[in-house]
Design a protein around this motif. Structure first.
Motif, PDB file in Angstrom:
ATOM      1  N   LEU A  99       4.080  -4.633  11.447  1.00 22.69           N
ATOM      2  CA  LEU A  99       4.744  -5.381  10.368  1.00 22.69           C
ATOM      3  C   LEU A  99       3.744  -6.221   9.572  1.00 22.69           C
ATOM      4  N   VAL A 100       2.861  -6.934  10.294  1.00 17.02           N
ATOM      5  CA  VAL A 100       1.859  -7.777   9.620  1.00 17.02           C
ATOM      6  C   VAL A 100       0.988  -6.909   8.702  1.00 17.02           C
ATOM      7  N   ALA A 101       0.498  -5.780   9.246  1.00 10.95           N
ATOM      8  CA  ALA A 101      -0.369  -4.901   8.447  1.00 10.95           C
ATOM      9  C   ALA A 101       0.392  -4.342   7.242  1.00 10.95           C
ATOM     10  N   ALA A 102       1.669  -3.973   7.451  1.00 16.25           N
ATOM     11  CA  ALA A 102       2.452  -3.392   6.348  1.00 16.25           C
ATOM     12  C   ALA A 102       2.696  -4.429   5.248  1.00 16.25           C
ATOM     13  N   ILE A 103       2.973  -5.685   5.639  1.00 17.29           N
ATOM     14  CA  ILE A 103       3.213  -6.732   4.631  1.00 17.29           C
ATOM     15  C   ILE A 103       1.950  -6.974   3.799  1.00 17.29           C
ATOM     16  N   PHE A 104       0.795  -7.083   4.494  1.00  9.50           N
ATOM     17  CA  PHE A 104      -0.449  -7.322   3.753  1.00  9.50           C
ATOM     18  C   PHE A 104      -0.840  -6.102   2.921  1.00  9.50           C
ATOM     19  N   ALA A 105      -0.545  -4.889   3.430  1.00 11.96           N
ATOM     20  CA  ALA A 105      -0.840  -3.669   2.663  1.00 11.96           C
ATOM     21  C   ALA A 105       0.002  -3.654   1.381  1.00 11.96           C
ATOM     22  N   ALA A 106       1.274  -4.057   1.501  1.00 12.69           N
ATOM     23  CA  ALA A 106       2.139  -4.096   0.319  1.00 12.69           C
ATOM     24  C   ALA A 106       1.616  -5.131  -0.684  1.00 12.69           C
ATOM     25  N   ALA A 107       1.162  -6.284  -0.178  1.00 11.94           N
ATOM     26  CA  ALA A 107       0.626  -7.329  -1.065  1.00 11.94           C
ATOM     27  C   ALA A 107      -0.626  -6.821  -1.784  1.00 11.94           C
ATOM     28  N   ILE A 108      -1.500  -6.152  -1.045  1.00 12.42           N
ATOM     29  CA  ILE A 108      -2.723  -5.597  -1.654  1.00 12.42           C
ATOM     30  C   ILE A 108      -2.349  -4.534  -2.691  1.00 12.42           C
ATOM     31  N   GLY A 109      -1.347  -3.717  -2.358  1.00 10.41           N
ATOM     32  CA  GLY A 109      -0.891  -2.687  -3.302  1.00 10.41           C
ATOM     33  C   GLY A 109      -0.389  -3.315  -4.600  1.00 10.41           C
ATOM     34  N   ILE A 110       0.373  -4.400  -4.491  1.00 14.44           N
ATOM     35  CA  ILE A 110       0.896  -5.069  -5.704  1.00 14.44           C
ATOM     36  C   ILE A 110      -0.271  -5.619  -6.538  1.00 14.44           C
ATOM     37  N   LEU A 111      -1.228  -6.274  -5.849  1.00 13.55           N
ATOM     38  CA  LEU A 111      -2.382  -6.851  -6.574  1.00 13.55           C
ATOM     39  C   LEU A 111      -3.161  -5.761  -7.314  1.00 13.55           C
ATOM     40  N   ILE A 112      -3.340  -4.598  -6.646  1.00 15.18           N
ATOM     41  CA  ILE A 112      -4.143  -3.524  -7.247  1.00 15.18           C
ATOM     42  C   ILE A 112      -3.379  -2.792  -8.355  1.00 15.18           C
ATOM     43  N   PHE A 113      -2.084  -2.548  -8.125  1.00 14.13           N
ATOM     44  CA  PHE A 113      -1.339  -1.709  -9.077  1.00 14.13           C
ATOM     45  C   PHE A 113      -0.742  -2.491 -10.252  1.00 14.13           C
ATOM     46  N   TYR A 114      -0.597  -3.824 -10.113  1.00  9.05           N
ATOM     47  CA  TYR A 114       0.127  -4.583 -11.134  1.00  9.05           C
ATOM     48  C   TYR A 114      -0.397  -4.329 -12.555  1.00  9.05           C
TER      49      TYR A 114
END
Ligand SMILES: Nc1ncnc2c1ncn2[C@@H]1O[C@H](COP(=O)(O)OP(=O)(O)OP(=O)(O)O)[C@@H](O)[C@H]1O
Length: 124
Positions: A99-114
Motif C-alpha cells: 500500500l505504501v509503495a502504491a500510494i507513493f507510486a501514484a503520487a510520483i505518477g501524478i507529479l510526472i504526468f500532470y
C-alpha cells in the motif's frame, strides 16, 4: 562465462513464482495492467528518459512488493493455517508495504504526468 544449468533453473523457478503469483493474486494482475497503461502513456507522451526511468523504478518496486506479499501470505498460511496474531501482523505488514509503495507510486505518477497531460489536453 557461460551461465550454468543451475543458474538457468534458478531463473526458471523465479519465472514459475511470478506466473503462480499472477494466477492467484488479483491485486498483482491489476498492478501489471496499470503498469502497462502507465508505460504506454509515457511512451505516447514522449516523456523524458529520466521520468521514464523513475516510472520504471516505482513500477518495479510495487510489483516486487506484490510478489513478496504473496510469498509472505503463503508462508503464513503454511506455518499458521489457523488464526494467529503473529500471522496477522505478518500479513497486514506485508499488505501495508504494498500500500505504501502504491500510494507513493501514484503520487510520483501524478507529479510526472500532470504537465504533459495538461499540455496534451491544451489546458494551461
Ligand atoms: N493465519 C492467519 N492468522 C491471523 N490473521 C490472518 C491469517 N490469515 C489471514 N489473516 C488476516 O486476514 C487478512 C486477509 O488474509 P488473506 O490471506 O485472505 O489475504 P488477502 O489480503 O485477502 O490476500 P489475497 O486475497 O490478495 O490473497 C490478513 O491481512 C490478516 O489480517
Amino acid at each position: 562465462m557461460k551461465p550454468s544449468r543451475r543458474e538457468f533453473s534458478s531463473f526458471g523457478y523465479a519465472l514459475e513464482g511470478i506466473v503462480a503469483s499472477l494466477k492467484t493474486q488479483r491485486h498483482l494482475r491489476f498492478h501489471c495492467v496499470a503498469a502497462v497503461i502507465v508505460i504506454a502513456a509515457a511512451i505516447a507522451l514522449s516523456l523524458p528518459v529520466r521520468d521514464m526511468a523513475l516510472l520504471l523504478l516505482v513500477i518495479a518496486l510495487v510489483l516486487s512488493l506484490e510478489l513478496v506479499n504473496t510469498a509472505i501470505e503463503a508462508v503464513v498460511d503454511l506455518a499458521a493455517p489457523e488464526w494467529h496474531h503473529l500471522g496477522k501482523i505478518a500479513k497486514d505488514a506485508a499488505a501495508g508495504a504494498v500500500l505504501v509503495a502504491a500510494i507513493f507510486a501514484a503520487a510520483i505518477g501524478i507529479l510526472i504526468f500532470y504537465k504533459p497531460v495538461m499540455h496534451w489536453l491544451g489546458l494551461p
